[in-house]
Enzyme design. Structure first.
Site, short mmCIF file in Angstrom:
data_model
loop_
_atom_site.label_atom_id
_atom_site.label_comp_id
_atom_site.label_asym_id
_atom_site.label_seq_id
_atom_site.Cartn_x
_atom_site.Cartn_y
_atom_site.Cartn_z
N GLY A 8 0.94 -1.39 -0.08
CA GLY A 8 -0.29 -0.05 -0.28
C GLY A 8 1.22 1.41 0.41
N GLY A 11 -0.50 4.55 -1.46
CA GLY A 11 -1.45 5.39 -0.98
C GLY A 11 -0.86 6.51 0.42
N GLN A 12 -1.94 7.30 1.36
CA GLN A 12 -1.84 8.10 1.58
C GLN A 12 -0.48 7.95 3.09
OE1 GLN A 12 -4.60 9.15 4.68
NE2 GLN A 12 -4.09 11.21 4.77
N ASN A 53 -0.51 -8.05 -5.24
CA ASN A 53 -2.05 -8.09 -5.65
C ASN A 53 -1.96 -8.82 -3.47
OD1 ASN A 53 -5.06 -7.96 -5.13
ND2 ASN A 53 -4.76 -8.90 -6.76
N TYR A 143 -16.19 -2.00 6.62
CA TYR A 143 -15.12 -0.86 7.36
C TYR A 143 -14.62 -1.60 8.69
CZ TYR A 143 -11.01 1.93 7.82
OH TYR A 143 -9.60 2.80 8.33
N LYS A 147 -12.00 -3.94 10.53
CA LYS A 147 -11.51 -4.05 11.45
C LYS A 147 -11.03 -4.28 12.93
CE LYS A 147 -9.12 -1.32 8.74
NZ LYS A 147 -7.33 -1.33 8.12
N ILE A 173 -6.87 11.07 9.33
CA ILE A 173 -5.09 11.57 9.39
C ILE A 173 -4.79 12.82 8.76
CG2 ILE A 173 -2.81 10.55 8.28
CD1 ILE A 173 -3.58 8.07 9.99
C1 AKB Z 1 -12.23 6.81 7.01
O1 AKB Z 1 -11.91 7.86 7.22
O2 AKB Z 1 -12.28 5.64 7.00
C2 AKB Z 1 -10.64 6.37 7.38
C3 AKB Z 1 -10.35 5.94 9.67
C4 AKB Z 1 -10.66 7.40 10.46
O3 AKB Z 1 -9.80 4.81 9.10
N1 AKB Z 1 -9.20 7.78 7.91
#
Ligand code: AKB
Length: 318
Positions: A8, A11-12, A53, A143, A147, A173
């Protein structure tokens, strides 16, 4: 000698973590790996660069073996807002991709796996102010679900196989280098970009939506300090809260207006508002402070000053 693979890397976080790790451990010892996005010349040329990948375990395994990797930073993830639009993709990349990394860690007996979790691991039933490290983890986004799964899997691999997996729950972030994609906290970066370009900004989160946030230099320091922490001092492993600052969109706007007085904002909350409403406003990070001396360096005022200083030449040529 450490041999690090950053997945990754384009990415950011990855695009700033790789140069930091290369300065620390040597350019040749940090392999940057992207998926499809073209890397910058610096990322691709200052040290080794590979395409992998995470869903293709063999592609990662080959790089691990070819470069004699002992540590992986896995930053490949679909963030919250994209995750709500494409939940199956988020499940696949964040869970199945991460499972491949853990399995490679176990099979190849790697020294360490680093992976970010997120404030998205919490949900609407979690206490929202000064959210404890140990609390209710019942997220309502895909998401967030991935996590929590990642945190539990990381802790499981440590307990069962002795694989040294470490992770921290990042807040939103903010950075001036590579824009993030698909996050709920991304409004904050968009606001800085608009202000510096002299444009009006319409925030997709409404007034009063306070969320925990962190400036990139602190985010990088946090993951590197955690990676280097003495394992005998760690009680937690994959699930550290890390706090830096909290603000709502209008508080960010006020902070920016002190530097750019002409800047204007209005608010049109969209589907991302519900995601923000399910997350904490601030975090209790005493476990990180006690176990590996976590301490952030930037507050909102210092971050705004630095962001505007860095974005101005980039976006206006001045
Ligand atoms: C998001 O907004 O999805 C991320 C996070 C807080 O994990 N920046």
């Amino acid at each position: 000698m450490k041999k690090i693979l950053v997945i990754g890397a384009v990415g950011q976080i990855g695009s700033e973590l790789v140069p930091l790790l290369r300065t620390k451990y040597g350019n040749e010892n940090v392999v940057a790996a992207g998926h499809s996005k073209k890397p910058t010349d610096d990322l691709a040329n200052a040290g080794p660069f590979e395409f992998v990948n995470v869903l293709d375990k063999e592609s990662v395994e080959t790089v691990v073996k070819d470069h004699g990797i002992d540590t992986i930073y896995n930053l490949a993830a679909i963030l919250s807002a994209t995750g709500e639009q494409k939940p199956q993709l988020a499940y696949n990349v964040n869970n199945n991709g991460y499972f491949n990394i853990l399995e490679i860690g176990r099979e190849q007996e790697l020294e360490r796996i680093m992976t970010p979790s997120s404030i998205a691991a919490f949900g609407p039933e979690t206490p929202r102010d000064n959210t404890p490290n140990e609390t209710i983890l019942k997220p309502t986004t895909m998401y967030g679900i991935t996590k929590v799964t990642g945190e539990l899997l990381g802790n499981y691999y440590f307990q069962k196989y002795g694989l040294d997996v470490r992770g921290l729950r990042y807040p939103g972030i903010i950075s001036s280098e590579t824009p993030p994609g698909g996050g709920t906290t991304d409004y904050s970066i968009e606001m800085y970009y608009a202000a510096v370009k002299g444009e009006h900004y319409t925030s997709f989160l409404g007034e009063g939506s306070a969320l925990p946030m962190m400036y990139m230099p602190d985010a990088l320091k946090a993951i590197v300090d955690l990676a280097e922490a003495d394992i005998s001092k760690l009680t937690h492993h994959s699930d550290f809260n890390v706090n830096a600052m909290s603000f709502a969109p209008e508080e960010l706007a006020t902070s920016i207006q002190k530097e750019c007085p002409e800047f204007t904002v209005d608010y049109k909350p969209d589907f991302r508002q519900a995601i923000a409403d399910s997350w904490p406003k601030s975090l209790d990070d005493s476990a990180a402070r006690q176990e590996w001396n976590w301490k952030p360096g930037y507050d909102l005022k210092a971050m705004t000053k630095d962001m505007i200083e860095k974005l101005t030449p980039k976006l206006t040529g001045e």
